[in-house]
Design an enzyme around this catalytic site. Structure first.
Site, PDB file in Angstrom:
ATOM      1  N   GLY A  81      22.597 -34.594  36.093  1.00  0.00           N
ATOM      2  CA  GLY A  81      23.129 -33.945  37.304  1.00  0.00           C
ATOM      3  C   GLY A  81      23.100 -32.430  37.266  1.00  0.00           C
ATOM      4  O   GLY A  81      23.742 -31.795  38.110  1.00  0.00           O
ATOM      5  N   ASP A  97      23.840 -34.526  31.240  1.00  0.00           N
ATOM      6  CA  ASP A  97      22.597 -33.734  31.178  1.00  0.00           C
ATOM      7  C   ASP A  97      22.268 -33.439  29.725  1.00  0.00           C
ATOM      8  O   ASP A  97      23.004 -33.851  28.820  1.00  0.00           O
ATOM      9  CB  ASP A  97      22.677 -32.448  32.019  1.00  0.00           C
ATOM     10  CG  ASP A  97      21.315 -32.088  32.625  1.00  0.00           C
ATOM     11  OD1 ASP A  97      20.413 -31.673  31.864  1.00  0.00           O
ATOM     12  OD2 ASP A  97      21.135 -32.246  33.845  1.00  0.00           O
ATOM     13  N   HIS A 100      11.587 -38.452  40.356  1.00  0.00           N
ATOM     14  CA  HIS A 100      10.341 -37.803  40.804  1.00  0.00           C
ATOM     15  C   HIS A 100       9.777 -36.842  39.751  1.00  0.00           C
ATOM     16  O   HIS A 100       8.655 -36.389  39.877  1.00  0.00           O
ATOM     17  CB  HIS A 100      10.536 -37.110  42.172  1.00  0.00           C
ATOM     18  CG  HIS A 100      11.214 -35.777  42.121  1.00  0.00           C
ATOM     19  ND1 HIS A 100      11.171 -34.882  43.168  1.00  0.00           N
ATOM     20  CD2 HIS A 100      11.960 -35.172  41.156  1.00  0.00           C
ATOM     21  CE1 HIS A 100      11.854 -33.797  42.846  1.00  0.00           C
ATOM     22  NE2 HIS A 100      12.337 -33.949  41.648  1.00  0.00           N
TER      23      HIS A 100
HETATM   24  C1  SAM Z   1      15.236 -31.479  38.924  1.00  0.00           C
HETATM   25  S1  SAM Z   1      16.692 -31.324  37.986  1.00  0.00           S
HETATM   26  C2  SAM Z   1      17.829 -32.238  38.981  1.00  0.00           C
HETATM   27  C3  SAM Z   1      19.263 -31.880  38.689  1.00  0.00           C
HETATM   28  C4  SAM Z   1      20.293 -32.550  39.615  1.00  0.00           C
HETATM   29  N1  SAM Z   1      20.202 -34.000  39.557  1.00  0.00           N
HETATM   30  C5  SAM Z   1      20.135 -32.056  41.033  1.00  0.00           C
HETATM   31  O1  SAM Z   1      19.815 -32.842  41.921  1.00  0.00           O
HETATM   32  O2  SAM Z   1      20.367 -30.855  41.259  1.00  0.00           O
HETATM   33  C6  SAM Z   1      16.375 -32.414  36.641  1.00  0.00           C
HETATM   34  C7  SAM Z   1      17.487 -32.469  35.604  1.00  0.00           C
HETATM   35  O3  SAM Z   1      17.086 -33.370  34.570  1.00  0.00           O
HETATM   36  C8  SAM Z   1      17.550 -32.857  33.331  1.00  0.00           C
HETATM   37  N2  SAM Z   1      16.744 -33.460  32.247  1.00  0.00           N
HETATM   38  C9  SAM Z   1      15.420 -33.296  32.036  1.00  0.00           C
HETATM   39  N3  SAM Z   1      15.029 -33.991  30.955  1.00  0.00           N
HETATM   40  C10 SAM Z   1      16.124 -34.625  30.476  1.00  0.00           C
HETATM   41  C11 SAM Z   1      16.353 -35.499  29.373  1.00  0.00           C
HETATM   42  N4  SAM Z   1      15.368 -35.871  28.549  1.00  0.00           N
HETATM   43  N5  SAM Z   1      17.606 -35.964  29.190  1.00  0.00           N
HETATM   44  C12 SAM Z   1      18.611 -35.596  30.004  1.00  0.00           C
HETATM   45  N6  SAM Z   1      18.456 -34.763  31.079  1.00  0.00           N
HETATM   46  C13 SAM Z   1      17.224 -34.283  31.306  1.00  0.00           C
HETATM   47  C14 SAM Z   1      17.357 -31.363  33.477  1.00  0.00           C
HETATM   48  O4  SAM Z   1      18.121 -30.624  32.549  1.00  0.00           O
HETATM   49  C15 SAM Z   1      17.769 -31.148  34.939  1.00  0.00           C
HETATM   50  O5  SAM Z   1      19.141 -30.849  35.048  1.00  0.00           O
END
Ligand code: SAM
Length: 399
Positions: free
Chosen positions: A246, A270, A308
């Site tokens: 998130g 996260d 996505h």
């Molecule tokens: C595009 S952002 C979306 C954040 C949030 N859900 C929003 O809608 O604003 C993707 C999120 O996935 C997290 N993320 C990416 N790879 C990850 C992993 N392997 N484990 C946990 N979180 C991850 C990133 O840190 C980021 O906060």
């Protein structure tokens, strides 16, 4: 020709809008309140412009594609936009702006003239400029964040896309460890790891993710989330809402604010190296999307703009980990674009291509979403498009 006369009248009306600040403001307010109409206006103006251009105009606009971004960024770096907004409604001499910014006067005049032609500032006379609505927008921190991320990350990544596609022999990108991003700026490091090591970009990106919701219809406005949570139960410490990956928790905060009687826990998960904003009523849990999920039996697992970011194989792994910790009454709510097969739009297809570049991932069609959910042992029980640009909520239960 009657059609040309009609077009002349339409153009005269548009010119009237462009030159009348008060009218512009009133129309803008109306469009903020009517997302459907705003979307239609954006699409119609953009497409009419493209349709009516000859080859010469198209090559000119393609050749100058990055210029707005470059000038907007220079204006941010030199504090031109914020200075003009602070001085407003007083107009400022280009020379005075140049002296404050430490820039050559003739150069400043040319930058401002470009800005005036592109609705970034208002030109008062040959050498004097004042803030316009466009300047106010450019001076907003959220817009500054988007400009920074675009200049340093997204635009260079986009320009490397052709060479990257050649390097993978024009196959559809599907390896998250080999993307246009890792090929160019990331130099082997994925985008999230890159940002985690660079707080300037991570913070700008997170604020940008929060800001994204300002330009869509808020998903919580009409969606009955309370159907999937125990909003009034007392003394129950069950996790009611788990925002999976998130970010800084802005979506979970919206839930806490909308349901003040919610007794259970609201969790944001996260990466451990991600910096969180602390929100009252929201707990943070470090986790990895690709390991067993530490938050068991939540009522709602919510994913916005997560699937996505990943190709199908990784998307299936993410969903399978969630499927494994669901109780009988748990649901997964996926907040993502459902891209159209035909009659496609600028916003959704731009996102789709940026997912291909950044993550070897994609925006999915209805059919592609269904296939992904089924392959993870889940079935879709509801699909609600809440925004005219295709943003949708999909509710999933175990099969
Ligand atoms: C595009 S952002 C979306 C954040 C949030 N859900 C929003 O809608 O604003 C993707 C999120 O996935 C997290 N993320 C990416 N790879 C990850 C992993 N392997 N484990 C946990 N979180 C991850 C990133 O840190 C980021 O906060």
């Amino acid at each position: 020709m009657a059609e040309l006369a009609k077009l002349t009248a339409t153009v005269a009306h548009l010119e009237q809008i462009v030159h009348d600040d008060g009218l512009c403001d009133r129309l803008h307010e109306g469009l903020v309140a009517d997302a459907q109409l705003r979307h239609r206006v954006e699409e119609a103006l953009r497409r009419a412009n493209l349709r009516l251009q000859g080859a010469g105009s198209i090559s000119e606009s393609l050749a100058t594609t990055g210029f707005d971004l470059a000038i907007a960024h220079i204006g941010c770096q030199l504090n031109i936009w914020t200075t003009l907004v602070i001085q407003a409604p007083t107009a400022v001499e280009a020379d005075a702006l140049a002296a404050t910014a430490g820039v050559d006067g003739a150069l400043m005049l040319r930058l401002l003239r470009y800005g005036a032609a592109h609705d970034m500032v208002k030109q008062v006379d040959r050498t004097t400029f004042r803030a316009s609505k466009g300047t106010e927008r450019l001076a907003k921190p959220s817009v500054k964040d988007a400009i920074l991320v675009s200049v340093d990350m997204l635009a260079p990544m986009a320009l490397s896309f052709p060479a990257y596609l050649e390097s993978i022999k024009r196959a559809e990108p599907d390896d998250p460890n080999n993307t246009a991003w890792t090929f160019s700026i990331g130099k082997g490091q994925d985008m999230f790891a890159y940002m985690a090591a660079r707080p300037l970009y991570a913070d700008a990106f997170n604020r940008h993710m929060t800001f994204l919701q300002e330009n869509t219809v808020p998903w919580l406005h009409n969606f009955p989330l309370e159907q999937y949570m125990d909003v009034n139960k007392t003394e129950d410490r069950r996790v009611q809402f788990c925002d999976v990956a998130g970010g800084n928790g802005h979506q979970a905060l919206n839930v806490v604010q909308k349901y003040p009687t919610l007794e259970g826990r609201v969790v944001v998960q996260d990466r451990p190296d991600m910096t969180f904003t602390q929100h009252t009523g929201v707990e943070h849990v470090s986790f990895d999307l690709f390991q067993p999920n530490p938050t068991k039996g939540a009522r709602v697992y919510y994913l916005r703009h997560i699937l996505h970011d990943w190709p199908d194989e990784q998307g299936r792994t993410i969903l399978t980990h969630l499927r494994a910790v669901m109780e009988n009454d748990s649901v997964i709510i996926v907040n993502e674009m459902v891209i159209r097969d035909v009659d496609t739009r600028h916003y959704s297809t731009s996102f789709d291509i940026s997912m291909a570049m950044g993550f070897a991932a994609k925006e999915r069609t209805d059919h592609e979403w269904s296939a992904l959910f089924t392959s993870a042992g889940l079935k879709r029980v509801d699909l609600v498009e809440y925004d005219p640009r295709g943003m949708s909520l999909q509710v999933l239960t175990p099969q």
